[in-house]
Scaffold this motif. Sequence first.
Motif, PDB file in Angstrom:
ATOM      1  N   ALA A 101      33.231  46.070  37.172  1.00 33.29           N
ATOM      2  CA  ALA A 101      32.731  47.460  36.933  1.00 33.29           C
ATOM      3  C   ALA A 101      31.792  47.563  35.710  1.00 33.29           C
ATOM      4  N   TYR A 162      36.711  53.067  39.498  1.00 30.65           N
ATOM      5  CA  TYR A 162      36.900  51.821  39.778  1.00 30.65           C
ATOM      6  C   TYR A 162      38.300  51.201  39.611  1.00 30.65           C
ATOM      7  N   VAL A 167      38.933  52.468  44.412  1.00 31.71           N
ATOM      8  CA  VAL A 167      38.543  51.401  45.094  1.00 31.71           C
ATOM      9  C   VAL A 167      38.799  51.463  46.721  1.00 31.71           C
ATOM     10  N   VAL A 315      33.845  46.094  44.574  1.00 29.42           N
ATOM     11  CA  VAL A 315      33.062  46.792  43.455  1.00 29.42           C
ATOM     12  C   VAL A 315      31.651  46.933  43.645  1.00 29.42           C
ATOM     13  N   LYS A 320      26.980  51.340  41.235  1.00 26.78           N
ATOM     14  CA  LYS A 320      26.965  52.087  39.873  1.00 26.78           C
ATOM     15  C   LYS A 320      27.535  53.807  40.131  1.00 26.78           C
TER      16      LYS A 320
END
Length: 322
Positions: A101, A162, A167, A315, A320
């Motif tokens: 991340a 994250y 997730v 991820v 972003k």
Amino acid sequence: MKTTTLKTLAVGMTLMASSIAWADYPTRPITMIVPFPPGGVTDTVARPIADALGKALGQQVVVENKAGAGGAIGTGEAARAKPDGYTILLMLSSISILPEADKILGRKAAYNTTDFKPIARITADPTVLVVSAKSPWKTVDEFVAAARQAPGKVDYGSSGIYGSMHVPMAMLEKNANIKMTHVPYTGAGPAVAALLGGQVDAISTGPSSILQHVKAGTVRPLAHWGDKPLDALPDTPSLADKGYDVKFVQWSGIFVPKDVPADVIKRLRDAAKTVANDPDVQAKILAAGSPIDYLDADAFQAYWDKDDALLRKAVQDIGKVE
């Protein structure tokens, strides 16, 4: 020749002295860093494990909760700790997520996975999708339908961006083609409290974080991210059973900084094995909702290598997030 001999002797004596020193390990209390607030899955596992490790090692193991940044702050501190075996880390599978991340966000990582050596995996549970018992949704299909009908109106709490609660929900969003609103907190405990208080509609977390609330009838599990029935929640279906191709395991493991001496690592491995095979410890962890699923360091490293690749890809798929 004499100089070389003396140097060789000096090196040998230094190594011998070092070995003798570590043979007495531990001689003082050990700190176990838990990089989340009290009340989350790491905490419910850490405290009984720390107590049992202390007995096996003959020294107290003190749990220190050092929360922040989805676990990155405490994990980073553990990575930078003096590699003498007196600071150990109990961390979730998010240990692999956070450096990736940071890479996506273009910032310096608080740590890298190569900063650590694994001692043992303790538990390995799929996360569970949970809503309030007051919620109108009785099944995961109803939950997904509501999110699809009103994009962004359904929200969920997590332990941080994250993190191991974020997730899996992002994976479900992508697979089910829905859009929800993510509300990050400083750990699993606060996220669970937010669900109980009605501040968020849902969470995804390990069984140990919510089992007591399921038994109390205050929350309702809808599905889990595993591939086999859960011992703690046998009537809860998997997402795969319902047609959603997503899997996520929230495991917990013990780590040390990479340069901890081999003798100390062996001592910790032996103690962890003793603890994992202790019927009393197994009963305590099971009562919390996460049965022990032990792997010794070598097997854990092999498992972690595979899981690390899967989580980094997850991820990358999220992309972003600010």
